[in-house]
Scaffold this motif. Sequence first.
Motif, PDB file in Angstrom:
ATOM      1  N   SER A   1       4.504  14.775  -8.873  1.00 17.48           N
ATOM      2  CA  SER A   1       4.924  13.991  -7.922  1.00 17.48           C
ATOM      3  C   SER A   1       4.872  14.164  -6.378  1.00 17.48           C
ATOM      4  O   SER A   1       5.167  13.693  -5.427  1.00 17.48           O
ATOM      5  CB  SER A   1       6.752  15.134  -8.274  1.00 17.48           C
ATOM      6  OG  SER A   1       6.412  16.101  -8.442  1.00 17.48           O
ATOM      7  N   ASN A   2       3.339  14.854  -6.193  1.00 17.30           N
ATOM      8  CA  ASN A   2       3.288  15.054  -4.692  1.00 17.30           C
ATOM      9  C   ASN A   2       2.273  14.193  -4.454  1.00 17.30           C
ATOM     10  O   ASN A   2       2.447  13.441  -3.222  1.00 17.30           O
ATOM     11  CB  ASN A   2       2.096  16.530  -5.119  1.00 17.30           C
ATOM     12  CG  ASN A   2       2.715  17.890  -5.036  1.00 17.30           C
ATOM     13  OD1 ASN A   2       4.393  17.890  -4.326  1.00 17.30           O
ATOM     14  ND2 ASN A   2       2.052  18.839  -5.375  1.00 17.30           N
ATOM     15  N   LEU A   3       3.011  13.906  -4.527  1.00 15.91           N
ATOM     16  CA  LEU A   3       1.330  12.045  -4.975  1.00 15.91           C
ATOM     17  C   LEU A   3       2.885  10.327  -4.284  1.00 15.91           C
ATOM     18  O   LEU A   3       3.696  10.863  -5.517  1.00 15.91           O
ATOM     19  CB  LEU A   3       0.536  11.502  -5.992  1.00 15.91           C
ATOM     20  CG  LEU A   3       0.082  10.263  -5.669  1.00 15.91           C
ATOM     21  CD1 LEU A   3      -1.082  10.409  -4.581  1.00 15.91           C
ATOM     22  CD2 LEU A   3      -1.343  10.353  -6.994  1.00 15.91           C
ATOM     23  N   ARG A   4       2.704  10.163  -3.555  1.00 18.14           N
ATOM     24  CA  ARG A   4       3.720   8.976  -3.884  1.00 18.14           C
ATOM     25  C   ARG A   4       3.268   7.851  -3.560  1.00 18.14           C
ATOM     26  O   ARG A   4       2.720   7.836  -2.685  1.00 18.14           O
ATOM     27  CB  ARG A   4       4.797   9.323  -2.777  1.00 18.14           C
ATOM     28  CG  ARG A   4       5.014   9.256  -1.529  1.00 18.14           C
ATOM     29  CD  ARG A   4       6.249   9.722  -0.659  1.00 18.14           C
ATOM     30  NE  ARG A   4       6.084   8.910   0.515  1.00 18.14           N
ATOM     31  CZ  ARG A   4       5.975  10.108   1.946  1.00 18.14           C
ATOM     32  NH1 ARG A   4       6.028  11.110   1.061  1.00 18.14           N
ATOM     33  NH2 ARG A   4       6.281   9.774   2.673  1.00 18.14           N
ATOM     34  N   PHE A   5       3.298   6.343  -3.749  1.00 17.06           N
ATOM     35  CA  PHE A   5       3.414   5.043  -3.077  1.00 17.06           C
ATOM     36  C   PHE A   5       4.729   3.659  -2.631  1.00 17.06           C
ATOM     37  O   PHE A   5       5.859   4.332  -3.609  1.00 17.06           O
ATOM     38  CB  PHE A   5       2.278   4.349  -4.117  1.00 17.06           C
ATOM     39  CG  PHE A   5       0.830   4.823  -4.331  1.00 17.06           C
ATOM     40  CD1 PHE A   5       0.182   4.311  -3.048  1.00 17.06           C
ATOM     41  CD2 PHE A   5       0.455   6.032  -5.592  1.00 17.06           C
ATOM     42  CE1 PHE A   5      -1.093   4.901  -3.206  1.00 17.06           C
ATOM     43  CE2 PHE A   5      -0.474   5.983  -5.344  1.00 17.06           C
ATOM     44  CZ  PHE A   5      -1.906   5.412  -4.549  1.00 17.06           C
ATOM     45  N   GLY A   6       4.617   3.556  -1.541  1.00 17.15           N
ATOM     46  CA  GLY A   6       6.060   2.741  -1.447  1.00 17.15           C
ATOM     47  C   GLY A   6       5.394   1.144  -0.673  1.00 17.15           C
ATOM     48  O   GLY A   6       4.437   1.446   0.037  1.00 17.15           O
ATOM     49  N   LEU A   7       6.657   0.409  -0.083  1.00 16.44           N
ATOM     50  CA  LEU A   7       6.613  -0.945   0.102  1.00 16.44           C
ATOM     51  C   LEU A   7       7.695  -0.122   1.408  1.00 16.44           C
ATOM     52  O   LEU A   7       8.664   0.789   1.039  1.00 16.44           O
ATOM     53  CB  LEU A   7       6.617  -1.665  -0.782  1.00 16.44           C
ATOM     54  CG  LEU A   7       5.826  -2.110  -1.483  1.00 16.44           C
ATOM     55  CD1 LEU A   7       6.630  -3.622  -2.642  1.00 16.44           C
ATOM     56  CD2 LEU A   7       4.040  -2.534  -1.387  1.00 16.44           C
ATOM     57  N   GLY A   8       7.530  -1.020   2.439  1.00 13.53           N
ATOM     58  CA  GLY A   8       8.322  -1.024   3.538  1.00 13.53           C
ATOM     59  C   GLY A   8       8.509  -2.264   4.335  1.00 13.53           C
ATOM     60  O   GLY A   8       7.594  -3.229   4.713  1.00 13.53           O
ATOM     61  N   VAL A   9       9.147  -1.804   5.694  1.00 16.84           N
ATOM     62  CA  VAL A   9       8.791  -3.598   6.592  1.00 16.84           C
ATOM     63  C   VAL A   9       9.066  -2.178   7.949  1.00 16.84           C
ATOM     64  O   VAL A   9       9.173  -0.706   8.497  1.00 16.84           O
ATOM     65  CB  VAL A   9      10.383  -3.873   6.471  1.00 16.84           C
ATOM     66  CG1 VAL A   9      11.542  -2.642   6.716  1.00 16.84           C
ATOM     67  CG2 VAL A   9      10.216  -4.812   7.772  1.00 16.84           C
ATOM     68  N   SER A  10       8.062  -3.125   8.676  1.00 20.13           N
ATOM     69  CA  SER A  10       7.821  -1.545  10.489  1.00 20.13           C
ATOM     70  C   SER A  10       7.974  -3.269  11.920  1.00 20.13           C
ATOM     71  O   SER A  10       7.689  -3.907  11.389  1.00 20.13           O
ATOM     72  CB  SER A  10       7.135  -0.930  10.240  1.00 20.13           C
ATOM     73  OG  SER A  10       5.439  -1.580  10.586  1.00 20.13           O
TER      74      SER A  10
END
Length: 205
Positions: free
Chosen positions: A18-27
């Motif tokens: 759970s220390n590893l994460r991947f994500g999508l976003g907007v900036s």
Amino acid sequence: MTASAIALLSSAAVAQDSNLRFGLGVSTLGPTLEGAYRLNQSFALRGVLSGGLGINGAQTIDGVKYDTKGQLGGFALLADYYTGDTGFRVSGGAFISNTNFSGSTTASPTNPITVGNTTLTSGETASASVEFARKVSPMLTVGYDWNIGQRFTLSGEVGAIGMGGLNVSVVAPAADVAREVRNINDELSQFGVFPYIAITGSFRF
């Protein structure tokens, strides 16, 4: 005992993963793809790939029609510092820019081009490009992570990229082009930072 040992090892593996994460976003640089690894309670390493905002087509600027193309984006490598047991973090690192915009136009009586004190009207071609003054720029942000359930994290952050201004280059058949370009670059050098705002949804593994 065997079942208990298996359960204990499984729970430890889940906690570590759970220390590893991947994500999508907007900036403000466009859509983002983000990956992060939590080293411990206080520190994490994060990479953010951003881009997708671009132009490709005809634009009219100050009455002159240009054929333009370009993109806004780059890659950031950041170190995150978390304060205590909260989700608040301060992040610093480097941003590698691939931002570049360019345009060209051909002068005519109906599409005159003015460069400095010279106006072109007889089929001459002028082109220009704009990019961050620094290819690699310092980046500093503050943000907060909201853990939702066991696997999902919603993050928000604000900060700035120290791009050092913008560099403009112009190619045109006019004697005072160099002076005009220097004046433009002097004015743009006052805009030393690019604002960075991002919202990201991540899944923890």
